[in-house]
Design a protein around this motif. Structure first.
Motif, PDB file in Angstrom:
ATOM      1  N   LYS A   3       0.847  -1.193   0.000  1.00 11.33           N
ATOM      2  CA  LYS A   3       0.000   0.000   0.000  1.00 11.33           C
ATOM      3  C   LYS A   3       0.887   1.250   0.000  1.00 11.33           C
ATOM      4  O   LYS A   3       0.664   2.179  -0.750  1.00 11.33           O
ATOM      5  N   GLN A   4       1.911   1.199   0.824  1.00  9.31           N
ATOM      6  CA  GLN A   4       2.782   2.344   0.967  1.00  9.31           C
ATOM      7  C   GLN A   4       3.460   2.689  -0.351  1.00  9.31           C
ATOM      8  O   GLN A   4       3.498   3.834  -0.767  1.00  9.31           O
ATOM      9  N   LEU A   7       1.217   4.035  -2.901  1.00  3.02           N
ATOM     10  CA  LEU A   7       0.909   5.425  -2.620  1.00  3.02           C
ATOM     11  C   LEU A   7       1.973   6.345  -3.212  1.00  3.02           C
ATOM     12  O   LEU A   7       1.685   7.379  -3.783  1.00  3.02           O
ATOM     13  N   LEU A  10       1.688   6.656  -6.973  1.00  3.13           N
ATOM     14  CA  LEU A  10       0.639   7.527  -7.480  1.00  3.13           C
ATOM     15  C   LEU A  10       1.143   8.944  -7.714  1.00  3.13           C
ATOM     16  O   LEU A  10       0.615   9.666  -8.558  1.00  3.13           O
ATOM     17  N   ASP A 124      23.513  -6.605   8.643  1.00  2.00           N
ATOM     18  CA  ASP A 124      24.430  -5.879   9.516  1.00  2.00           C
ATOM     19  C   ASP A 124      25.152  -4.773   8.761  1.00  2.00           C
ATOM     20  O   ASP A 124      25.314  -4.827   7.552  1.00  2.00           O
ATOM     21  N   PHE A 133      25.581  -5.007   4.383  1.00  2.00           N
ATOM     22  CA  PHE A 133      26.214  -5.875   3.395  1.00  2.00           C
ATOM     23  C   PHE A 133      25.324  -6.043   2.173  1.00  2.00           C
ATOM     24  O   PHE A 133      25.784  -6.030   1.041  1.00  2.00           O
ATOM     25  N   TYR A 197      12.822   0.587   2.302  1.00  2.00           N
ATOM     26  CA  TYR A 197      11.715   0.558   3.264  1.00  2.00           C
ATOM     27  C   TYR A 197      11.785  -0.703   4.108  1.00  2.00           C
ATOM     28  O   TYR A 197      12.062  -1.788   3.585  1.00  2.00           O
ATOM     29  N   ASP A 200       8.027  -3.188   7.946  1.00  2.00           N
ATOM     30  CA  ASP A 200       6.761  -2.581   8.366  1.00  2.00           C
ATOM     31  C   ASP A 200       6.451  -1.321   7.571  1.00  2.00           C
ATOM     32  O   ASP A 200       5.557  -0.570   7.907  1.00  2.00           O
ATOM     33  N   GLY A 201       7.202  -1.113   6.504  1.00  2.00           N
ATOM     34  CA  GLY A 201       6.920   0.044   5.662  1.00  2.00           C
ATOM     35  C   GLY A 201       7.663   1.306   6.050  1.00  2.00           C
ATOM     36  O   GLY A 201       7.527   2.327   5.395  1.00  2.00           O
ATOM     37  N   THR A 202       8.459   1.255   7.124  1.00  2.00           N
ATOM     38  CA  THR A 202       9.197   2.454   7.527  1.00  2.00           C
ATOM     39  C   THR A 202      10.229   2.829   6.472  1.00  2.00           C
ATOM     40  O   THR A 202      10.977   1.980   5.991  1.00  2.00           O
ATOM     41  N   PHE A 203      10.265   4.092   6.146  1.00  2.00           N
ATOM     42  CA  PHE A 203      11.276   4.614   5.239  1.00  2.00           C
ATOM     43  C   PHE A 203      12.590   4.629   6.014  1.00  2.00           C
ATOM     44  O   PHE A 203      12.733   5.372   6.980  1.00  2.00           O
ATOM     45  N   ARG A 206      18.115   6.278   2.350  1.00  2.00           N
ATOM     46  CA  ARG A 206      18.099   6.776   0.975  1.00  2.00           C
ATOM     47  C   ARG A 206      19.534   6.800   0.465  1.00  2.00           C
ATOM     48  O   ARG A 206      20.432   7.319   1.143  1.00  2.00           O
ATOM     49  N   ILE A 231      17.552   7.633   7.541  1.00  2.00           N
ATOM     50  CA  ILE A 231      16.529   8.678   7.632  1.00  2.00           C
ATOM     51  C   ILE A 231      16.154   8.982   9.083  1.00  2.00           C
ATOM     52  O   ILE A 231      16.137  10.129   9.502  1.00  2.00           O
ATOM     53  N   LEU A 232      15.880   7.949   9.869  1.00  2.00           N
ATOM     54  CA  LEU A 232      15.432   8.197  11.239  1.00  2.00           C
ATOM     55  C   LEU A 232      16.605   8.468  12.166  1.00  2.00           C
ATOM     56  O   LEU A 232      16.534   9.317  13.033  1.00  2.00           O
TER      57      LEU A 232
ATOM     58  N   ARG B 124      -4.502  10.900   3.325  1.00  2.00           N
ATOM     59  CA  ARG B 124      -4.410   9.512   2.852  1.00  2.00           C
ATOM     60  C   ARG B 124      -3.508   8.660   3.733  1.00  2.00           C
ATOM     61  O   ARG B 124      -3.931   7.579   4.167  1.00  2.00           O
ATOM     62  N   SER B 137       1.861  -2.126  14.714  1.00  2.00           N
ATOM     63  CA  SER B 137       2.020  -2.350  13.278  1.00  2.00           C
ATOM     64  C   SER B 137       2.017  -1.023  12.511  1.00  2.00           C
ATOM     65  O   SER B 137       2.359  -0.985  11.341  1.00  2.00           O
ATOM     66  N   GLY B 140       5.776   1.938  11.245  1.00  2.00           N
ATOM     67  CA  GLY B 140       6.364   2.337   9.965  1.00  2.00           C
ATOM     68  C   GLY B 140       5.635   3.521   9.361  1.00  2.00           C
ATOM     69  O   GLY B 140       6.226   4.586   9.133  1.00  2.00           O
ATOM     70  N   PRO B 141       4.327   3.361   9.101  1.00  2.00           N
ATOM     71  CA  PRO B 141       3.586   4.474   8.489  1.00  2.00           C
ATOM     72  C   PRO B 141       3.650   5.754   9.327  1.00  2.00           C
ATOM     73  O   PRO B 141       3.770   6.843   8.760  1.00  2.00           O
ATOM     74  N   ASN B 143       6.089   6.627  11.350  1.00  3.59           N
ATOM     75  CA  ASN B 143       7.436   7.154  11.135  1.00  3.59           C
ATOM     76  C   ASN B 143       7.513   7.887   9.800  1.00  3.59           C
ATOM     77  O   ASN B 143       8.134   8.942   9.696  1.00  3.59           O
ATOM     78  N   ASN B 144       6.892   7.311   8.772  1.00  2.00           N
ATOM     79  CA  ASN B 144       6.925   7.952   7.461  1.00  2.00           C
ATOM     80  C   ASN B 144       6.212   9.289   7.488  1.00  2.00           C
ATOM     81  O   ASN B 144       6.650  10.253   6.861  1.00  2.00           O
ATOM     82  N   ILE B 147       8.609  11.611   8.972  1.00  2.00           N
ATOM     83  CA  ILE B 147       9.654  11.993   8.014  1.00  2.00           C
ATOM     84  C   ILE B 147       9.101  13.028   7.036  1.00  2.00           C
ATOM     85  O   ILE B 147       9.755  14.026   6.729  1.00  2.00           O
ATOM     86  N   GLY B 634      28.782  -6.648  13.481  1.00  2.00           N
ATOM     87  CA  GLY B 634      27.402  -6.261  13.786  1.00  2.00           C
ATOM     88  C   GLY B 634      27.171  -5.929  15.229  1.00  2.00           C
ATOM     89  O   GLY B 634      26.039  -5.757  15.649  1.00  2.00           O
TER      90      GLY B 634
END
Lengths: 263, 868
Positions: A3-4, A7, A10, A124, A133, A197, A200-203, A206, A231-232, B124, B137, B140-141, B143-144, B147, B634
């Protein structure tokens, strides 16, 4: 996750240039041009790594990296540290094996010893940088599903935007990413940008590729400056490649324990 | 000076009693509405004034090493934790804690409201987030979303939305790290080589696997006392918060509720205990709230009972009660409006306001009963009462405010708050007494005929006797007082300073048990961070520095109360050991020069053979390479122990007590070691809760002495102004000086530690007790001015004012005795010590003042006691 990405897709006008009655390539086809551009027999690259922490501290390391691709598309890689002085000569050797665990060795010059090290988790960090890696591995086209999401201009170059989702069960298990978005140069197939990503879809990260130019004496194009941003976390790593030597015949013996031990 | 507040003022009130009451009721409702927002905070940071260097440094150090407060979740099993069931619990708890989110339906509603308000760009993604409720859950969204906000132009994003999303991120991932047997860097040499992995990646099932895990864990000395107890009957899961407790108290409490709810199903036969500084704060806050809920009704009932005994009328009791309740509501309202929290110190304040506020009420009502008996006219009686009592009520309020207000110069924030807001409460009680009381008296039926003076015949007789004795034996009274003061003064050096966190709890609450158990079996719940700054990048890679760090750890661990220490040196030693095939000879920091065996190939007679030779290598290079290796494998646990450029190290010591005198000894050990070994090459500084507790202690004594000194000076000046005589002013002060000496002597005699809470006792006693002198001397002046002998004036004073003083001190003492049912030791100490001191202060006022007045008169040339 899907979904992310959808989006994001789009936001990109689909099929940007219909004026030329040309059928746009599929995502896979775009990635094949990238793979063509990327594939070499062997490469030697001199790299300066600058790691910049979120609080502004920097660490600089110079390495030389040799890679050789074997006929079965597996890779052998040797990394040797040139600086700082206290780690000069430290080396990492990894040999990818089909169907079994990869072999990894390490050489610490101060100990005058090579040690086998457990296979690094692909997720890692690569020698303490913002790259992992897996970020440095060549693209394995059969492990992903690619979808063309449109086209965009990146740094004055026209690119195809491709969404990559892992499909191979082994890949799904070992990767940190639920998906990536890749910007592939329409002209030469060089990856100009990628965004990573999490599951869980977190960006997460980059990667920007800059200073893209042909490697002298070859038909290959390469980025001479790569910046990976967390990013975070706020840290980033800059790889500046002072030279690429492509297909100049890196000897097979470089990828042996014995050579690893030689400084 | 009698007409401090003019008669016209009271006439005005009496003309419009309902308006006055309505105005006060409105103000009270408004402030009461504010008061519901008042926050309870019991963190150590609340002790410190904003921007105190110790707190700033603590935050800086925490940021450098990216460390925040830890909660310890201990699993105890008397039969040992190395069995599949307990280990499964460790694994599952680790995972569940990672998955914790504390977002509520309210957050979801707020997010939806933002989506409606902000429209397209955020609508959205927010709809996507809310699709299946708000939970882990959505990390992620969300966090996005964060961002997207961060990368957008700062002016284009609504500040409220930004704050909301930032907070929401924390609510979805309130935990930043979980360390347990299932999730910790274990550096090992395996058949496949060097490895950095958790010792337990999957739960062992067979006996062999269990034995192997046990061996692995105990083979790494970094785990023993840190993650597992020496006798293997317990293991700990360390939970690091993703925020600072002090910044997000509500969030912290929500997290702790969830953690407790999550942990409880894991009980049996294993015991699960939660401890650590944030948990102590949570429990302190919880018990503070409980204390208030329990003590307030109790104190109200007691006051009514005491008042009933004094006035034999419920109405008489209700008016003073209204005074105190309203002053409490106003004070809490003001605290909420200026954003100051209730702490362990300020939580005592409502009880003190009851004790003080009641005094004004008692004096006014006593006077009204007398005046009513004389005038038999409501308006006349009220005006006469207020004219007679207005001045002493204002004066005592001023001296109270001076006593408490002097605490405003304290460097301990919560003591400062206590001083300021108690003064606010006194002022509120004053305003209320001067307006509401006359208005209410106007509306109420006058008291029954039973006059007070006859009602207390025996008390009056008793007081008269005391007055006589005091005047007759005035020299002995003075000599006895001086002797007692001298003895008290001799005790002063024996007062000890020290405070605790967990040790403050009287009850054996869960947190006390958990802390004790964890202190018994593991390294300790209190943390002291010793930060070593070499001042140069890569300074920590020098063998000498690391060896000294290891030696520092040894000297700390030599103290019985230090149960566990860890630093970068442990990791380097561990890697050196593992890289040398686990040879015990290498279980140490590399030397400056190390001899190693070099293998090489040489061509001998056309054949390549391997030869070995010994070479000297540089220890510093070795360390640098080990650290590179660790990073590459690591490992990231050392990020909390060394900063990015390896110039600063964080040596973490866990301590098995929370008592500051012991913590101070541990810190002193580190200071001594640093001066001997590190100076001047490296700077050593301290952080962590232990250090803040020690620094807080250091603030107490000087600032209390300063406040007390200031209070004495200000009150002395006030007394001199009120009575127009230096000598009278000093007379008034003397009983209190003696009482305060007694307070400190009691502290010393009972071995009660002086801390931020017990340090308040002297100020409370001074603030309340000075009233007795003021009332006594004021009444004496009035009586003496009417003419007649000193003895007669003293006698009149002692039966009127003295009576009020007796009842007042009994009421105040009773009020403070209520604190005995508090859940905190220091508050209990305040309770009995103030109660006792009030009686001492009252007794001194009744005995010492007549004696002094007697001496003064005899010395005066005309024998009439005309004063300067």
């Amino acid at each position: 996750m899907k979904k992310q990405l959808a989006l994001f897709g789009l936001a990109v006008p689909l099929l940007a240039a219909p004026a030329i009655a040309q059928v746009p390539p599929t995502g896979r086809e775009v990635m094949e041009t990238h793979k063509m551009q990327d594939r070499t027999q062997d490469t030697e690259a001199e790299i300066r790594m600058t790691i910049i922490s979120a609080r502004g501290g920097t660490r600089e390391r110079d390495i030389v990296m040799w890679t050789k691709t074997r006929s079965d598309d597996t890779q052998m890689q040797l990394i040797r540290f040139q600086s700082p002085a206290d780690v000069e000569g430290t080396g990492f050797l990894s040999i990818e094996n089909l169907g079994r665990e990869d072999d990894n060795w390490l050489y610490l010059p101060a100990l005058r010893k090579t040690r086998r090290i457990a296979g690094a988790d692909k997720r890692d960090s690569f020698v303490g940088t913002d790259f992992s890696f897996e970020d440095l591995e060549p693209e394995r086209l059969d492990s992903y599903e690619y979808r063309l999401a449109g086209s965009e201009i990146v740094e004055k170059s026209e690119t195809w935007v491709v969404e990559a989702t892992p499909t191979d069960p082994k890949k799904i298990e070992e990767t940190a990413y639920g998906g990536r978005q890749l910007w592939i140069d329409k002209k030469n197939g060089v990856m100009r940008r990628s965004e990573f990503y999490g599951r869980d879809g977190t960006f997460l990260k980059r990667l920007n590729a800059e200073d893209v130019r042909p490697v002298p004496g070859t038909d290959k194009w390469r980025a001479y400056r790569l910046t990976m941003e967390d990013i975070l976390g706020g840290s980033r790593t800059v790889l500046e490649i002072s030279s690429y030597h492509i297909d100049e015949g890196v000897p097979e013996e470089y990828f042996t324990q014995r050579y690893l031990r030689r400084r | 000076m009698a007409g401090v507040v003019s008669e016209r003022f009271y006439r005005l009130i009496l003309a419009h009693p309902l308006w006055v009451i309505a105005a006060i009721a409105t103000l009270t409702v408004f402030l009461g509405w504010q008061a519901r927002r008042v926050e309870l905070n019991s963190s150590i940071e609340a002790f410190f004034p904003e921007g105190h260097p110790a707190v700033t440094q603590d935050h800086e150090i925490k940021q450098v090493f990216d460390s925040r407060e830890l909660i310890l979740v201990a699993l105890l099993n008397e039969d040992g934790v190395f069995n599949p069931r307990t280990l499964t619990k460790v694994r599952d708890l680790t995972q569940e804690i990672w998955g914790l989110a504390v977002a509520t339906d309210r957050d979801a509603q707020r997010l939806e409201a933002w989506a409606d308000r902000l429209g397209p760009p955020y609508q959205r993604p927010i709809q996507g987030i809310l699709e299946d409720g708000l939970g882990a859950s959505d990390r992620g969204p969300v966090n996005n979303l964060w961002i997207a906000i961060e990368e957008a132009d700062i002016d284009s994003v609504n500040a409220g939305f930004r704050t909301f999303v930032d907070e929401l991120r924390l609510k979805l991932s309130p935990v930043s790290d979980v360390i347990s047997l299932a999730q910790v860097d274990n550096i090992t040499a395996t058949e496949s080589g060097l490895d950095v992995h958790p010792p337990m990646s999957s739960v062992p099932e067979s006996g062999d696997e269990l034995a192997a895990l046990t061996a692995t864990v105990f083979e790494n000395e970094m785990f023993v006392n840190g993650l597992v107890s020496e006798d293997s009957t317990g293991t700990v899961i360390l939970v690091e918060l993703s925020f600072y407790y002090d910044d997000h108290i509500d969030l912290a409490h929500a997290l702790f509720r969830e953690l407790e709810a999550l942990a409880s199903p894991y009980e049996g036969p294993e015991e699960v205990h939660l401890a650590g500084v944030p948990m102590v704060n949570v429990y302190t806050t919880k018990y503070m709230g409980g204390d208030l809920a329990r003590l307030m009704p109790l104190v109200i009932v007691l006051v009514i009972v005491v008042m009933w005994f004094a006035f034999r009328t419920i109405k008489g009791a209700l008016i003073p009660l209204a005074v105190v309740l309203v002053s409490i509501v106003w004070t809490l309202g003001v605290m909420a409006m200026v954003g100051r929290p209730l702490t362990l110190m300020t939580s005592v304040m409502p009880i003190i306001l009851v004790a003080i506020g009641i005094a004004d009420g008692i004096h006014v009502i006593t006077e009204y009963q007398l005046k009513w008996a004389r005038h038999r006219d409501r308006d006349q009686a009220i005006v006469a009462t207020m004219r007679a009592m207005g001045a002493p009520v204002i004066f005592t309020s001023l001296t109270d405010m001076a006593g408490f207000g002097s605490l405003a110069i304290s460097s301990v924030a919560s003591i400062r708050d206590f001083g300021i807001f108690t003064s606010v409460g006194v002022l509120a009680a004053l305003i209320f007494s001067l307006t509401f009381i006359p208005a209410m008296l106007k509306l109420m039926e006058p008291p029954h005929g039973r006059s007070l003076v006859t009602a207390g015949g025996r008390v009056t007789q008793f007081l008269e006797r005391i007055g006589q004795i005091a005047i007759q034996h005035r020299r002995w009274v003075v000599i006895a007082t001086v002797a007692a003061s001298a003895v008290a003064a001799l005790m002063l050096p024996r007062i000890q300073v020290g405070s605790r966190m967990v040790g403050y709890f009287k009850t054996r609450s869960k947190i006390v048990q958990a802390s004790e158990l964890i202190n018994e079996r593991f390294g300790g719940t209190e943390v002291l961070n010793v930060v070593i700054d070499t001042g140069r990048p890569d300074g920590l890679k020098e063998p000498e520095v690391l060896s000294k760090m290891a030696a520092l750890q040894d000297s700390l661990e030599a103290r019985v109360l230090v149960g566990y220490t860890t630093s970068l040196a442990d990791y380097v030693r561990r890697i050196h050991y593992v890289m040398n095939n686990a040879d015990p000879a290498f279980n140490r920091i590399p030397f400056e020069r190390e001899q190693v065996l070099e293998t090489d190939w040489q061509e001998v007679d056309g054949m390549e053979i391997e030869i070995e030779r010994e070479v000297n290598v540089n220890g510093r290079d070795l360390i640098a390479q080990y650290l590179l290796l660790y990073e590459n494998a690591g490992g990231d646990d050392i990020l909390k122990l060394a900063n990015f450029d390896y110039s600063k190290a964080n040596v973490v010591a866990q301590i098995r007590t929370d008592h500051t005198p012991h913590l101070r000894e541990v810190r002193q050990t580190a200071i001594d070691f640093a001066q001997r070994e590190f100076a001047p090459d490296a700077d050593v500084s301290f952080a962590g809760c232990s250090n803040l507790c020690i620094v807080a202690d250091d603030l107490i004594i000087p600032s209390q002495l300063k406040s007390l000194g200031l209070a004495l000076v200000v009150i002395a000046i006030l007394l001199v102004l009120i009575f127009g005589s230096v000598r009278r002013g000093l007379f008034g002060l003397l009983p209190l000086v003696v009482t305060i000496l007694m307070v400190f002597a009691l502290l010393a005699a009972f071995g009660i530690f002086l801390d931020a809470v017990t340090a308040l006792i002297a100020s409370i006693v001074l603030g309340i007790g000075i009233d007795y002198s003021v009332h006594f001397l004021w009444r004496y002046e009035t009586a003496h001015a009417k003419g007649g002998s000193v003895d007669a004036a003293v006698r009149e004073t002692i039966v009127t004012s003295g009576r009020a003083i007796v009842f007042n001190s009994l009421a105040v003492a009773t009020g403070f005795l209520v604190l005995l049912v508090s859940s905190f030791w220091p508050v209990i100490h305040i309770g009995w010590m103030v109660a006792g001191s009030m009686l001492i202060a009252a007794a001194l006022a009744l005995v010492l003042l007549p004696a002094l007045l007697g001496i003064e008169t005899r010395k005066a040339p005309n024998g009439q006691g005309e004063v300067i």
